[in-house]
Design a protein around this motif. Sequence first.
Motif, PDB file in Angstrom:
ATOM      1  N   PHE A 405       0.835  -1.209   0.000  1.00  0.00           N
ATOM      2  CA  PHE A 405       0.000   0.000   0.000  1.00  0.00           C
ATOM      3  C   PHE A 405       0.862   1.247   0.000  1.00  0.00           C
ATOM      4  CE2 PHE A 405      -1.963   3.361   2.567  1.00  0.00           C
ATOM      5  CZ  PHE A 405      -3.068   3.629   1.803  1.00  0.00           C
ATOM      6  N   PHE A 406       1.907   1.240   0.830  1.00  0.00           N
ATOM      7  CA  PHE A 406       2.685   2.457   0.967  1.00  0.00           C
ATOM      8  C   PHE A 406       3.538   2.710  -0.280  1.00  0.00           C
ATOM      9  CE2 PHE A 406       1.663   1.144   5.262  1.00  0.00           C
ATOM     10  CZ  PHE A 406       1.052   2.293   5.711  1.00  0.00           C
ATOM     11  N   TRP A 409       1.352   4.184  -2.625  1.00  0.00           N
ATOM     12  CA  TRP A 409       1.069   5.555  -2.204  1.00  0.00           C
ATOM     13  C   TRP A 409       2.127   6.517  -2.755  1.00  0.00           C
ATOM     14  CZ3 TRP A 409      -2.785   7.598   1.091  1.00  0.00           C
ATOM     15  CH2 TRP A 409      -2.560   8.921   1.486  1.00  0.00           C
ATOM     16  N   TYR A 410       3.413   6.168  -2.541  1.00  0.00           N
ATOM     17  CA  TYR A 410       4.469   7.085  -2.970  1.00  0.00           C
ATOM     18  C   TYR A 410       4.570   7.127  -4.492  1.00  0.00           C
ATOM     19  CZ  TYR A 410       5.798   7.226   1.902  1.00  0.00           C
ATOM     20  OH  TYR A 410       5.773   7.404   3.258  1.00  0.00           O
ATOM     21  N   GLY A 492       6.132  -1.865   5.851  1.00  0.00           N
ATOM     22  CA  GLY A 492       5.007  -0.948   5.728  1.00  0.00           C
ATOM     23  C   GLY A 492       4.911  -0.011   6.919  1.00  0.00           C
ATOM     24  N   PHE A 493       5.066  -0.582   8.099  1.00  0.00           N
ATOM     25  CA  PHE A 493       4.875   0.227   9.304  1.00  0.00           C
ATOM     26  C   PHE A 493       5.944   1.301   9.419  1.00  0.00           C
ATOM     27  CE2 PHE A 493       4.919   1.062  13.863  1.00  0.00           C
ATOM     28  CZ  PHE A 493       3.571   1.278  14.066  1.00  0.00           C
ATOM     29  N   ASN A 495       7.491   2.708   6.977  1.00  0.00           N
ATOM     30  CA  ASN A 495       7.693   3.350   5.673  1.00  0.00           C
ATOM     31  C   ASN A 495       8.160   4.791   5.834  1.00  0.00           C
ATOM     32  OD1 ASN A 495       5.367   5.423   4.980  1.00  0.00           O
ATOM     33  ND2 ASN A 495       4.473   3.785   6.205  1.00  0.00           N
ATOM     34  N   GLN A 496       7.640   5.434   6.885  1.00  0.00           N
ATOM     35  CA  GLN A 496       7.953   6.841   7.049  1.00  0.00           C
ATOM     36  C   GLN A 496       9.445   7.038   7.319  1.00  0.00           C
ATOM     37  OE1 GLN A 496       7.868   9.275   9.915  1.00  0.00           O
ATOM     38  NE2 GLN A 496       7.533  10.869   8.404  1.00  0.00           N
TER      39      GLN A 496
ATOM     40  N   PHE B  64      -1.747   8.318  17.168  1.00  0.00           N
ATOM     41  CA  PHE B  64      -0.705   7.328  17.398  1.00  0.00           C
ATOM     42  C   PHE B  64       0.280   7.349  16.241  1.00  0.00           C
ATOM     43  CE2 PHE B  64       0.705   3.029  16.316  1.00  0.00           C
ATOM     44  CZ  PHE B  64       1.486   2.771  17.421  1.00  0.00           C
ATOM     45  N   GLU B  66       3.260   8.063  13.405  1.00  0.00           N
ATOM     46  CA  GLU B  66       3.153   8.776  12.146  1.00  0.00           C
ATOM     47  C   GLU B  66       3.262   7.723  11.065  1.00  0.00           C
ATOM     48  OE1 GLU B  66       4.578  13.184  11.142  1.00  0.00           O
ATOM     49  OE2 GLU B  66       6.134  11.696  10.918  1.00  0.00           O
ATOM     50  N   ILE B  67       2.133   7.388  10.469  1.00  0.00           N
ATOM     51  CA  ILE B  67       2.128   6.267   9.544  1.00  0.00           C
ATOM     52  C   ILE B  67       2.688   6.698   8.201  1.00  0.00           C
ATOM     53  CG2 ILE B  67       0.712   4.487   8.504  1.00  0.00           C
ATOM     54  CD1 ILE B  67       0.732   4.284  11.481  1.00  0.00           C
ATOM     55  N   LEU B  68       2.197   7.800   7.717  1.00  0.00           N
ATOM     56  CA  LEU B  68       2.756   8.395   6.509  1.00  0.00           C
ATOM     57  C   LEU B  68       3.297   9.759   6.935  1.00  0.00           C
ATOM     58  CD1 LEU B  68      -0.076   7.468   4.075  1.00  0.00           C
ATOM     59  CD2 LEU B  68       2.304   7.046   3.586  1.00  0.00           C
ATOM     60  N   PRO B  69       4.190  10.353   6.136  1.00  0.00           N
ATOM     61  CA  PRO B  69       4.725  11.647   6.573  1.00  0.00           C
ATOM     62  C   PRO B  69       3.603  12.624   6.918  1.00  0.00           C
ATOM     63  CG  PRO B  69       5.906  10.859   4.666  1.00  0.00           C
ATOM     64  CD  PRO B  69       4.807   9.881   4.909  1.00  0.00           C
ATOM     65  N   GLY B  70       3.569  13.069   8.164  1.00  0.00           N
ATOM     66  CA  GLY B  70       2.571  14.050   8.584  1.00  0.00           C
ATOM     67  C   GLY B  70       1.222  13.462   8.912  1.00  0.00           C
ATOM     68  N   ILE B  71       1.062  12.160   8.771  1.00  0.00           N
ATOM     69  CA  ILE B  71      -0.259  11.578   8.979  1.00  0.00           C
ATOM     70  C   ILE B  71      -0.212  10.486  10.035  1.00  0.00           C
ATOM     71  CG2 ILE B  71      -2.199  10.431   7.891  1.00  0.00           C
ATOM     72  CD1 ILE B  71      -1.189  11.584   5.291  1.00  0.00           C
ATOM     73  N   PHE B 135      -6.752   9.170   5.921  1.00  0.00           N
ATOM     74  CA  PHE B 135      -6.032   7.905   5.835  1.00  0.00           C
ATOM     75  C   PHE B 135      -6.608   6.883   6.813  1.00  0.00           C
ATOM     76  CE2 PHE B 135      -2.681   5.240   7.635  1.00  0.00           C
ATOM     77  CZ  PHE B 135      -2.381   4.498   6.522  1.00  0.00           C
ATOM     78  N   TRP B 187      -3.650  14.577  -0.668  1.00  0.00           N
ATOM     79  CA  TRP B 187      -2.425  14.623   0.131  1.00  0.00           C
ATOM     80  C   TRP B 187      -1.392  15.518  -0.546  1.00  0.00           C
ATOM     81  CZ3 TRP B 187       2.485  11.766  -0.383  1.00  0.00           C
ATOM     82  CH2 TRP B 187       3.244  11.769   0.784  1.00  0.00           C
ATOM     83  N   MET B 194      -4.008  15.744   6.198  1.00  0.00           N
ATOM     84  CA  MET B 194      -5.269  15.101   5.835  1.00  0.00           C
ATOM     85  C   MET B 194      -6.242  15.023   6.999  1.00  0.00           C
ATOM     86  SD  MET B 194      -4.599  12.353   2.915  1.00  0.00           S
ATOM     87  CE  MET B 194      -4.419  10.956   3.937  1.00  0.00           C
TER      88      MET B 194
END
Lengths: 509, 493
Positions: A405-406, A409-410, A492-493, A495-496, B64, B66-71, B135, B187, B194
């Motif tokens: 998924f990630f 996403w990117y 995935g977890f 990814n950031q 909880f 940060e799963i994606l940058p900023g999210i 998200f 995004w 978001m």
Amino acid sequence: MTEHYPVLILLVPLFGALIATLLGRERQLACWLTALISLGVSSIFAIGNICVLLASGEGELRYRMGGWNENSGYEVGIELRIDMLAALVVAVVVSVGLINTIFAKTRVAGEMREKVAFFYALNQLLIVGLCGIIMTNDAFNLYVLIEITSLTSYALIAMGNRRAALSSFNYIIMGTIGASFYLLGVGYLYIKTGSLNIDDIHTVLQSGKLWGDASITIAFIMIMIGLWIKMALFPLHGWLPNAYSYAPGVVGSFMAPLMTKVMVYVMLRVMLWLFGGAYIYTSGLVWGELVVWMSIIAIVAGSFLALARTDIKKMLTYLIVAEVGYMVGGAWLADGAGLVGSMYHILSDAAMTFCLFLAASIVILRTGDHRLTAFNGLFARMPLTMIGFTIGGLSMIGLPPTCGFFSKWYLISGGIAAGHWSYVAALLFSSLVNAVIFFRIFERAYFGNIKGVVDEQLPDDGDGAPPLTLERVPLSMLIPLFLAGISVLLVGFYNQTLVSWLMDVIPPL
Amino acid sequence: MIEESYLPLITWMVALLAVPAILVLRKNPNAREGATFVAALAKFALVLAMLPAVMAGRVLRFSFGEILPGIPLEFRVDGLGMLFALVATSLWILTTLYAVGYMRGLKEHDQTRFFTCFAVSISATIGVAFAGNLFTLYLFYEMLSLSTYPLVTHHGDKAARSGGRTYLSHLLGTSVAFVLPAMIYCWVKSGGDMSFTDGGFLAGKIGAGDGLIVLLAFTLGFAKSGLMPFHSWLPNAMVAPTPVSALLHAVAVVKVGVFCILRVFTGVFGTDTLESLDITTAVTYLAGFTVIASSLIALTQDNLKRRLAFSTIGQLAYIILGVSFLSANGITGSVMHIAMHAFGKITLFFCAGAIFIATGKKYISQMVGIGRQMPVTMTAFLLGSLSIIGLPPFGGAWSKWYLFLGALDAEQMLMAVILVISSLLNIAYLLPVAVNALFRKPPADSGDDATAGIREAPVACVIPLSITAVAGFVIFLFPGLVYDLAQLLISNG
């Protein structure tokens, strides 16, 4: 000590390969232990490498083989260069190699019999070759290492069943053509720039004086075509499906996740660090648009071809063809997010392909069926294996929270930022096709036999059928699958974190 | 205004915590269902515990990592989420009771799997209700699609399998094909933010052209809302056992769809932005078309559950229609209709299931005169029908009233007419079922003995449907809570 980590990653398995050969065919367990220990040590160095990089804060490590420098009288030599991307990919290669070796324990004895020692030796050599490819900073050295990996993989594939020999031969022809293209390109570069060191070539090219030069253009085209053959970019993928699906199971589960990904890495390396973003995207052959379209065709074609397969491994190999399209497209979008997506996908695709191949190997082994019918009713009978397969499958479809998924996403955000809507559409299309492919399998596994499908291999999974019990899958196979499944989730977890590291790697475009 | 709290997380987790208990207790059905009851009651109590803070205008938040940058993974309980959570958790308790009666009454197989997936589905529903950013919303939306699949295909026969295929291909396909790219586009456009905010996080960052495409992608992509043309999963999902149809396909799953669309209108774009961009007409007409078309199709259905499914499609389109007016009254009507329709429609599904248990009948044409056998059930059906139609003194009257006002405020005369016509169609397809059952004699050739006396479904089934039917009346007398929660959304937006 820490400065020697890069070379130790290479040396340990190299000697491991030697020892495995010397131990010979009689001592199978010793061979396995050698491989396990050497790859384990190598993994520790690979992780140490990442830590050193993080601690140093400089962004890259350099290692001169033999300690050459201008003062010692040698002005040229082989140099290793490790940035975060290289360190991560090396760590993936070595750790996949290690986990796959655990997986191989029971399989190899059954599949290869008297060739066990050769398998472990060749497998370690292959890992040395791949790690060398990733770390070397020398264009010719890169060629040599590509050949090392190719030669070992020809031999490994040919160890498979009867059809493996022919598909390996096919691979030899295609692979040699690819390598020759690459070598010719490097030759042109050497003539024009007078160096084989990637940094030196880059410095000369960056001045821009040679940008219009036909030799450089030809060198670029040749190198790219060579690499595309090696990474199986559609329509140059012909060698891949047969080679990976007829190879012995443990060979397939190692090569399928890694070989193409490492070649994508080499393409990124050549694009960004050898020719440079300025040449690739704006000043040289302005190919971006064309290559992205090629990748779109690869994605769509790979998805369709996978959909049409009824053989489990063939299906998975065509999915790899589509995934290669993802990464090539992301790399050529000329956008930071696309590049990061492409790099991240190298890691995540390695994890999920590995997971799927391991699960598929177990399923094929236990059911004796290599077609999709093997999955009938498996959720009830092999729940642990199917959990692994499901995680890999959901990741291929691109459902959160898996790494697939990630990376989508990117990649999609790269496509949007670059305004390349057809690439975005191709990624989504491929997700949908993957959803059909995998839910078709999940449905079989969930409901059991589907009427009208003849199924000789399995007993009818009606009420009276003896369940395939879990104890028939040895732990040495379940643990690797478990680790692969966990890594799909962890990549995935985190990814950031990974993406923030990779962002720093990309040179200014 | 925003208050950090662990309550949203705990509320979300309660149903998940029931899963291991259900699995461990699988050998003892009473203890197993006890675990579900405990979880359902605890969940409802926790939602109630958050109610005062939300009513006071505060927003409870838990985030909880940060799963994606900023999210981050973020829960945020506001008026809209609270209302939806209240409806879903209170009805979960009743549905559990009903499910025990239904599943045991029919001696269904794989009940452990059934209750497990049910608990996971409720958890996902609460995840959507409390989602604080797009998200998180998407994450639980997908979780809900996957966790309800085993419920839809519970019977495992050919019809279940094909229903399940339609279900997943529609819900998963649209969310991947439309919502995912629209979300990533948001995004990119918003610069990595978001979180749902009162004015919409896209406010001022998007133009009319791409705004329209993104809006349509969201509206069609959240296909759980049953908006045409991606509605056909819902009638096909009726192959599921009736408790699933009742709670999930009249309340939880479908309301998640419209809830997501409400969030997109209010939290992603913001009604002011949508008004200034003037891009909601397409949604209005799509919803208006769905209202009429689904009612007309419902008239032709003889299978009771399928008729109710098409009715649901129409009623959900009301909610989308109301929010697309962008007026305060329209949004009030939409939000209230989430609750009002839930109580009405779950009653009807409970009745359909009770009829099936007691008599084995699925088709409306077989149900003439059945009221003599099942007076309680069919009376409840009548009350539920009246609430859906929107007649006082039942809850549906309030929401329809505000929806109608919303149409007038927005000067959408065509839509106002459509609302009136649709109500007439509702009468045409719902009322005859109850009236024929209650007031006509069974046909002589039906084999039913008119003098057989009362043969109701098990008590565990009859109690929940009586409660929900009465609740439809009570909520007409005391609509204050629902109205106030709806007003929270408007006063902030």
